[in-house]
Design a protein around this motif. Structure first.
Motif, PDB file in Angstrom:
ATOM      1  N   HIS A  21     -39.296  36.822 -14.039  1.00 33.44           N
ATOM      2  CA  HIS A  21     -39.632  37.877 -15.008  1.00 33.44           C
ATOM      3  C   HIS A  21     -40.898  37.502 -15.771  1.00 33.44           C
ATOM      4  N   ALA A  22     -40.989  36.248 -16.176  1.00 36.84           N
ATOM      5  CA  ALA A  22     -42.180  35.795 -16.892  1.00 36.84           C
ATOM      6  C   ALA A  22     -43.426  35.964 -16.031  1.00 36.84           C
ATOM      7  N   ARG A  82     -39.439  34.664 -22.049  1.00 34.02           N
ATOM      8  CA  ARG A  82     -38.446  34.950 -21.007  1.00 34.02           C
ATOM      9  C   ARG A  82     -37.677  33.682 -20.638  1.00 34.02           C
TER      10      ARG A  82
END
Lengths: 102, 178
Positions: free
Chosen positions: B27-28, B22
């Motif tokens: 998001h990661a 990512r």
């Protein structure tokens, strides 16, 4: 009967560990490097749990609890270092801190 | 139960691959939470319910939230994501990935060729874990207490904001030092 073998568990732990290792090598962002280290420690803990489950012994779970403790201490110090890096260089690039002039 | 185990393992591997590819940190981290939850499912199926609960509470609940708080404090913007995209677009990731994958294939081959070791399939209760931890591994518990204390002191010392010396004569030299 439980069909999950120790071999399968070790393979899953190895896959997760190598994903974390690849992430540690290909990323330059310090937060992603810390996350990759977390992935690697989690994979090591997974291997411990599987080994403990092979002989139905609680030792593997205890080793996982120690790994958890170490991960918590490592992350708190690592994130403090990330904040210092960001305050000093205004970036999370690890190459910015490659020359240690204090 | 075996099918659930393999589904959880596939989700863990997939979401871990998503974590390291990512560009947006948040998001990661969310993918990392998914990976940890599926690992907890694996622990539960293999017979370690106490550790499954600890995995959710401490890893997904405390460590990842610590990451989220630090990212909130850093206030990274769009430029950081663009920079990540630029770094990942290069071809520097191919050689280390191939080398690590070769090692992984060797490892899988060795483990696969070994004689099959079935797991016991017995759920180990928290009572057993606690009894063993505070008798056989008591010294380890003490040492991890010391490690946590060192972690607290280290984090406090490192994250403290340095007192900024603002003086009209020192200002220029301080600026030059940066």
């Amino acid at each position: 009967m439980n069909m999950i073998s120790l071999n399968t568990g070790l393979i899953i732990a190895g896959i997760l560990f190598s994903i974390g290792f690849i992430g540690l090598m290909i990323r330059r962002n310090m937060i992603f490097m810390l996350l990759s280290i977390e992935i690697m420690m989690n994979a090591a803990g997974l291997a411990f749990i599987f080994a403990g489950s092979r002989w139905a012994a609680p030792d593997g779970q205890i080793m996982f609890i120690f790994i958890l403790t170490m991960a918590a201490a490592e992350v708190s110090v690592g994130l403090a270092l990330v904040m210092q890096l960001y305050q000093k260089f205004k970036t999370l690039d690890t190459d910015a801190a490659s020359n240690m002039r204090g | 139960m075996t099918v659930f185990f393999y589904i959880a393992a596939l989700i863990a591997i997939f979401s871990t691959i998503m974590v390291i590819t990512r560009t947006n940190v948040i998001h990661a981290l969310l993918y990392m939470v998914v990976s940890l939850l599926s690992t907890a499912v694996m622990f539960f199926i293999i017979g370690a319910p106490f550790v499954a609960a600890l995995e959710i509470m401490i890893y997904a609940g405390a460590i990842i939230v610590l990451f989220v708080f630090v990212i909130m404090m850093l206030n990274l913007g769009k430029t950081a994501i663009d920079q990540e995209k630029k770094w990942l677009a290069g071809s520097g990731w191919i050689v280390p990935s191939v080398l690590a994958l070769i090692l992984l294939v060797e490892f899988i081959y060795i483990v696969w060729a070994a004689p099959v070791n079935p797991t016991a399939g017995i759920s180990i209760s928290p009572r057993l874990v606690g009894r063993s931890m505070f008798s056989t591994y008591l010294i380890g518990v003490e040492l991890s207490a010391v490690l946590l204390l060192a972690g607290i002191i280290g984090a406090f010392h490192l994250a403290r904001k340095k007192k900024h010396v603002v003086h009209r004569f020192l200002q220029e030299t301080e600026g030059a030092e940066q």
